[in-house]
Write an enzyme that holds these catalytic residues in place. Structure first.
Site, PDB file in Angstrom:
ATOM      1  N   ARG A 297      33.737  37.886  37.215  1.00 58.72           N
ATOM      2  CA  ARG A 297      34.793  38.843  36.508  1.00 58.72           C
ATOM      3  C   ARG A 297      33.893  39.975  35.904  1.00 58.72           C
ATOM      4  NH1 ARG A 297      39.058  36.124  33.751  1.00 58.72           N
ATOM      5  NH2 ARG A 297      38.304  37.066  31.298  1.00 58.72           N
TER       6      ARG A 297
ATOM      7  N   GLY B  79      45.175  38.670  37.316  1.00 54.69           N
ATOM      8  CA  GLY B  79      44.336  40.012  36.892  1.00 54.69           C
ATOM      9  C   GLY B  79      43.514  40.517  37.255  1.00 54.69           C
ATOM     10  N   ASP B  80      42.770  39.366  38.176  1.00 51.81           N
ATOM     11  CA  ASP B  80      41.378  39.862  38.808  1.00 51.81           C
ATOM     12  C   ASP B  80      41.031  40.798  39.786  1.00 51.81           C
ATOM     13  OD1 ASP B  80      40.069  38.252  37.432  1.00 51.81           O
ATOM     14  OD2 ASP B  80      40.252  36.730  38.081  1.00 51.81           O
TER      15      ASP B  80
ATOM     16  N   ASN C 118      50.009  35.688  28.809  1.00 52.22           N
ATOM     17  CA  ASN C 118      50.254  36.905  29.988  1.00 52.22           C
ATOM     18  C   ASN C 118      50.801  35.336  30.360  1.00 52.22           C
ATOM     19  OD1 ASN C 118      47.730  35.135  29.644  1.00 52.22           O
ATOM     20  ND2 ASN C 118      47.447  36.501  31.182  1.00 52.22           N
TER      21      ASN C 118
ATOM     22  N   LYS D 227      35.274  50.737  27.615  1.00 56.58           N
ATOM     23  CA  LYS D 227      34.641  49.510  28.451  1.00 56.58           C
ATOM     24  C   LYS D 227      36.944  49.448  29.117  1.00 56.58           C
ATOM     25  CE  LYS D 227      35.014  45.550  25.241  1.00 56.58           C
ATOM     26  NZ  LYS D 227      34.561  44.358  24.897  1.00 56.58           N
TER      27      LYS D 227
ATOM     28  N   ASP E 216      48.325  30.810  37.166  1.00 52.94           N
ATOM     29  CA  ASP E 216      47.128  31.393  36.572  1.00 52.94           C
ATOM     30  C   ASP E 216      46.158  31.429  36.930  1.00 52.94           C
ATOM     31  OD1 ASP E 216      45.893  33.809  35.401  1.00 52.94           O
ATOM     32  OD2 ASP E 216      46.221  32.006  33.218  1.00 52.94           O
ATOM     33  N   LYS E 217      44.652  32.415  36.796  1.00 52.80           N
ATOM     34  CA  LYS E 217      43.667  31.728  37.544  1.00 52.80           C
ATOM     35  C   LYS E 217      42.569  31.042  36.215  1.00 52.80           C
ATOM     36  CE  LYS E 217      40.678  34.468  38.304  1.00 52.80           C
ATOM     37  NZ  LYS E 217      39.662  34.086  37.483  1.00 52.80           N
ATOM     38  N   THR E 218      42.488  32.465  35.538  1.00 48.20           N
ATOM     39  CA  THR E 218      42.013  32.395  34.314  1.00 48.20           C
ATOM     40  C   THR E 218      42.628  31.440  33.287  1.00 48.20           C
ATOM     41  OG1 THR E 218      40.899  34.718  34.834  1.00 48.20           O
ATOM     42  CG2 THR E 218      40.313  33.947  32.346  1.00 48.20           C
TER      43      THR E 218
END
Length: 1164
Positions: free
Chosen positions: A565, A646-647, A788, A531, A359-361
């Site tokens: 982000r 998810g980016d 997630n 948003k 994952d990244k975040t």
């Protein structure tokens, strides 16, 4: 009969106990249940079968205790461990079951233990109490039936969550009203879903929908709430929360050979000796004698796979796990979090990983969000400016914006563009509406401990950053109730009525609120604020926003290119008549017993269309310390890293460059963005063609046509020259993962050095991991920090959880956990590589020593008429694997090292033998068996040849059965001790103590068993008094032992010396280099440092969780030199590994053939 039926019905419908029981045994059931469980293991059943055979006199030539002693020892150790674990479970159960709870009985509150709480009881909880059972919240001391809970014992999250009673029961605040409550709850059966609940309350001829936001789950703690009442819904007892095959074949073959030999010998020779050597009772033919001999030899030769192997493996794995837990270099002092091995069965696989899915975040980045830039009505804010108003150059940073005008501002917040604050002060309506949206559209909870001292509790760091930004620019979120939210707008308190919250989930990727100002309309009508992700919101805007959309999209791309982000903000005015109709349909959908979520999603989608664009936000999430260096080192270890995020594509690519996954030196970075199956297939095809064309132009030795026609395309692609990377979007990935295209995608991706998957869902993350597991013979590892990532972590062979900002759900689902991504390199390159090395050396030596020990019986069978007579006495057979040889091999398996930990990190290529499974495969397995057989041949025939004509000092014949047994046994213990000394690469005091102590124990036990004392106590068991002393007093015996030892060991020493000189392994080169460095240390010292990279940015993914909007509306939610390493990657000493890898790639299974999907992991 009626009375009997009534009794039966009363028993079936009796109130069930709330007693929790996690223990498995009690005093009565422990022994039978535990033994039954242990004998479910094939190995234990096998040895029990051997024990039964040994009890048959016609079969066994060994005493039963040679098998029962090690079997009982193993069973006892396992039983003690199980009993200890169950004792602590009992202790925990008693602690929980004896907690006190107030139960409403006959209109009065009475103290009851948790175990006595029943379904249907109404109980009262007070602040800081644990929830006794799964409850439907009825009322509380807070307004609107709110209460606050902490769910750390369930999901690891320590932030408070809000729950709310339904309005019809929130007024039942005293015991007299609650005593009259007679509602009926119909709900779904118990399950393991913590975030979902569906049910209906029937009361006073009305029905009321129930959701997870009305529930208090057992194990939660009530916080910041004086008291609450709840109805017990569920009880806890309702909640449902090899290399051995060839050895066994070899054992059977040996038994068959010796059985045939026995039948032939008895038929040809034994029949002549029936007078004084008759057959046993019941044996009437040579054939039947051979049949019994087969089982006798199965008993004698079973030590090729001793039961102690299984215990030893578990002890070694446990030791490796403790080393991980105790590693101070993997301890995070800031968070006080050590590394934790949550399993003991995967340590060896840590040394064989080829693919890492990250994952990244929160995994590569810190998940600490800072509001950095924004775009409002086509104007971009946030660039650092100099005193003249121009964009400042890198390194020039003026003073931050002064927020002293705002007494409620957060002093920790910093922003560098004063023009945004000026726009707020000048009354720019678009800017005001922008920050008004940020202050209203969220699920943050506000706590004001003292006047003006606000503390925000956000579900995700992104939400906290956005609300804090609005707060500093004058739009201060102050407080909220389930139906209102109060904001101080530039010093003026305004209360908004929240009419609806359209909650976030991973499919919608957006959230909205619908509200109006109390007492006055918000503009022309009721207004919706929204948003969400740009890919979702931009397609839902009104057509009149096209020009503004183009400008904002440019800003979004610019922000994403900087690794920020991003979120898009929009609003929509609703006609009152339309809203009332829509609200009525929403109410009916929320109360629907079936397909509730689908009906709500359709209504949400209907209203969130034709919105007006306000702007976009950009948040910075900095890269964790040490991430680029870690990725660089792991890449040099030939580990392929895939980032699943998810980016946005631009954000992900920027992060790829920041963390050195992508570099400017790469031949090409392929970007797959197709929206249809045909487009994706064509883009993947072009990428493969480019890679093969480039490889052909560089002269790889085979033509383009040959590559295309090859049935082993994956191997061809992986052998291409150049470095490539692949970036694929979520919508393209959905097509690429379809059954008819997944192989093409995998071929292309596996040929690339780095793969980045953008805009992916949690399900797609798991599908990508499963795809690699399905077609590649490789060990996979997944690492993440959030809920997630759980599916991805559970799908991979090895799951690693980062204990970060998003709770510990990933940790709870993982096999290993720590707090920072940089610790991954130490976990793999040090602990993983050592675990694989140690286990391989342990297994090779273990099989060697047992074949050397057992095969002596095989050779002896040809000289004893195949009578199943043993060479050694039965006590030596019993103690060989338990006492004489167990501890030295355990010490090697736990402590051995080939190179120090610093060199393991400095030379990542040392990791590759594990990926190729070079240290324990079929070839190595048969080599160690061959060495054991060779040793057994010399062990038997050298003493046999010597004893044939040898005499004692007094001239008497030396040869007798017991003297021969003592000589062979002593030679065996000395030879295997010398061999483990040669195999040990890292000597500790424990190794010395175990090796020399085992030898001393052997001689002490040997002399004791042949002593006068034991003979006098047990004359039938220890008949050969003084045999050991007399035998070992003969020089001939010691010369025989010395000759046997030298002949057994010298070929091994010579082979290893030649191999070290002619074809050294990389670890040999590293050790030699280390030795040279030590000699030169006094002459010169070269230390190299690498400067730290400057500010690193990260990308944004909407990390919100579903359920908080509904909760609010219901009232619920109130180092090393990378240059040196890269230079080392091309060292000639590692070329043999590259050659072997290419050779295996050409011969191994391909992605086109699922039959090649067998895991290449170490099997024990």
């Amino acid at each position: 009969v009626p009375w009997l039926s009534w009794c039966l019905a009363s028993w079936l419908l009796r109130p069930q106990s709330n007693c929790i029981k996690t223990s498995k045994y009690n005093i009565v059931t422990f022994l039978p249940v535990n033994l039954f469980e242990q004998f479910q293991e094939v190995a234990n059943t096998y040895f029990l079968f051997l024990l039964i055979l040994q009890l048959i006199p016609q079969i066994s030539s060994l005493s039963w205790f040679t098998t029962i002693v090690p079997l009982v020892l193993v069973l006892t150790i396992t039983a003690v461990k199980d009993a200890t674990d169950d004792y602590f479970r009992h202790k925990s159960d008693n602690q929980v079951n004896n907690r006190q709870s107030q139960v409403l009985i006959s209109g009065a509150l009475r103290q009851e233990q948790w175990m006595n709480v029943r379904v249907g009881d109404i109980i009262k909880l007070e602040n800081n109490q644990f929830v006794a059972a799964d409850l439907l919240l009825l009322s509380s001391s807070e307004p609107h039936g709110l209460c606050y809970i902490e769910t750390a014992e369930l999901d690891g999250e320590t932030n408070m969550k809000v729950r709310q009673a339904i309005p019809v029961t929130s007024e039942l605040g005293d015991t007299s009203k609650l005593a009259l409550f007679d509602g009926e709850v119909i709900c779904e059966p118990p399950n393991n879903k913590l975030d979902k609940f569906g049910g209906t309350l029937y009361w006073k001829e009305n029905k009321y929908p129930l959701s997870n936001q009305n529930m208090l789950l057992r194990g939660c703690v009530l916080r910041n709430t004086e008291w609450c009442f709840g109805l017990v819904i569920f009880r806890p007892d309702q909640i449902q929360a090899d290399e051995h095959r060839p050895i066994f074949g070899f054992l059977v073959c040996m038994g068959v050979i010796l059985a045939i030999g026995n039948a032939i010998w008895e038929h040809e020779v034994g029949v002549c000796f029936q007078i004084y050597l008759p057959w046993d009772e019941g044996v009437h033919s040579a054939f039947f004698s051979g049949f019994l001999s087969f089982w006798s030899y199965i008993i004698i030769l079973n030590t090729v796979v001793p039961i102690s192997l299984y215990v030893s493996v578990e002890v070694i794995r446990l030791g490796h796990s403790y080393f991980i837990n105790w590693d101070k270099k993997m301890y995070c002092a800031k968070r006080r979090t050590p590394a934790e091995a949550r399993t003991t069965t995967l340590n060896e696989e840590l040394g064989q990983v080829e693919y890492i899915f990250s994952d990244k975040t929160g995994t590569l980045t810190q998940n600490i969000m800072v509001f950095s830039k924004c775009s409002v009505n086509g104007h971009s804010y946030g660039d650092v400016q100099d005193v003249l108003g121009h964009k400042a150059e890198l390194g020039e940073r003026p003073e931050p914006v002064d927020f002293s005008f705002n007494p409620l501002a957060d002093p920790r917040f910093q922003f560098w563009d004063p023009s945004l604050l000026e726009a707020v002060k000048l009354g720019d309506p678009h800017v005001h509406e922008f920050f008004r949206l940020l202050s209203l559209c969220h699920t943050v909870m506000s706590e004001e401990k003292s006047e003006g001292e606000l503390f925000y509790k956000a579900q995700s760091p992104d939400e906290g950053a956005l609300v804090t930004a609005a707060r500093n620019f004058g739009f201060v979120f102050r407080s909220r109730t389930p139906k209102t939210i109060t904001v101080h707008e530039l010093g003026r308190a305004i209360t908004y009525q929240l009419l609806a919250i359209l909650d976030f989930n991973n499919i919608r990727k957006r959230m909205s609120v619908i509200g109006e100002v109390l007492g006055a309309r918000l503009g022309p009508g009721i207004r919706l604020y929204c948003k969400g992700a740009d890919t979702i919101l931009l397609e839902r805007l009104h057509p009149t926003n096209q020009d503004l959309t183009n400008v904002t999209t440019d800003h979004l791309n610019e922000y994403a290119g900087e690794g920020l982000r991003t979120l898009v903000l929009a609003y929509k005015d609703l006609e009152e008549s339309y809203y009332e109709d829509w609200s009525e349909r929403l109410h009916r959908a929320s109360g629907a017993p079936e397909a509730r979520e689908d009906r709500l999603a359709r209504l949400y989608d209907e209203v969130e269309h034709d919105m007006m664009l306000l702007g976009a936000t950009a948040i910075e999430d900095k890269l964790q310390q040490g991430v680029p260096e870690t990725i660089a080192i792991l890449t040099l270890a030939n580990i392929k890293i895939w980032v699943l995020t998810g980016d946005k594509q631009e954000t992900a690519v920027n992060i790829g460059y920041s963390c050195k996954m992508l570099t400017d030196d790469m031949t090409e970075v392929f970007v797959i963005t197709g929206h249809t199956v045909l487009e994706v297939r064509e883009e993947l095809r072009k990428a493969r063609e480019k890679m093969m064309d480039a490889s052909r132009s560089m002269g790889n030795g085979f033509s383009y046509q040959e590559k295309l026609s090859s049935t082993k395309l994956t191997s061809v692609l992986e052998a291409i020259a150049g470095e490539y990377a692949l970036v694929i979007n979520g919508h393209s990935l959905a097509h690429a993962l379809e059954a008819d295209m997944e192989v093409e995608f995998l071929e292309t991706a596996c040929a690339c050095k780095a793969v980045i998957c953008c805009r992916v869902t949690p399900l797609q993350k798991a599908q990508v991991v499963e795809l690699v597991k399905k077609y590649k013979k490789a060990v996979t590892l997944a690492i993440g920090d959030g809920a997630n990532d759980v599916s991805m972590i559970k799908t991979a062979h090895i799951g690693v959880g980062i204990s970060g900002q998003e709770g510990i759900q990933a940790v709870l689902a993982s096999d290993y956990s720590f707090s920072q991504f940089k610790f991954l390199q130490r976990l793999l390159l040090v602990h993983g590589r050592w675990s694989y090395l140690r286990m391989c050396k342990f297994l090779c030596y273990f099989f060697y020593k047992n074949f050397a020990f057992t095969m002596v019986h095989f050779w002896f069978g040809f000289f004893c008429g195949f009578s199943a007579q043993t060479v050694y006495d039965q006590y030596f057979i019993t103690l060989y694997n338990i006492v004489y040889t167990s501890l030295p091999v355990l010490a090697m398996g736990v402590f051995d090292q080939d190179v120090p930990e610093q060199r393991s990190m400095e030379y990542p290529k040392l990791y590759e033998p594990g990926q190729l499974n070079l240290l324990f495969n079929k070839r190595e397995f048969f080599i160690c068996i061959a060495q054991g057989i060779y040793t057994s041949v010399l062990m038997f025939f050298i003493p046999y040849g010597v004893f044939a004509d040898a005499t004692r000092d007094d001239g008497a014949q030396l040869a007798d059965y017991q003297s021969f047994a003592v000589t062979v046994a002593t030679s065996l213990v000395i030879v295997v001790s010398v061999q483990i000394g040669l195999d040990t690469g890292f000597w500790t005091a424990i190794n010395h103590f175990f090796i020399w102590g085992s030898l001393a124990a052997y001689f002490a036990i040997l002399f004791a068993m042949h002593s006068d004392g034991l003979f006098q106590m047990f004359p039938n068991q220890f008949r050969f008094v003084g045999n050991a002393q007399n035998t070992l007093a003969q020089p001939t015996v010691w010369l025989t032992i010395a000759l046997t030892t030298v002949v057994c060991v010298m070929p091994v020493v010579a082979f290893r010396f030649l191999k070290l000189d002619l074809k050294p392994e990389l670890s040999d080169t590293v050790r030699y280099t280390q030795l040279v460095r030590k000699k030169q240390k006094t002459q010169h010292r070269c230390m190299r440092r690498v400067g730290r990279v400057g500010s690193r940015r990260s990308g944004y993914a909407f990390s919100h969780q579903e359920g908080f909007g509904e909760l609010i509306m219901s009232g619920k939610n109130m180092r090393l030199s990378s240059l040196a390493l890269s230079g080392f990657a091309a060292r000639p000493s590692a070329s043999w590994i590259e050659t072997l890898r290419k050779k295996k790639g050409g011969e191994g299974s391909t992605a086109c053939s699922p039959s090649g999907a067998a895991d290449k992991t170490l099997k024990v």
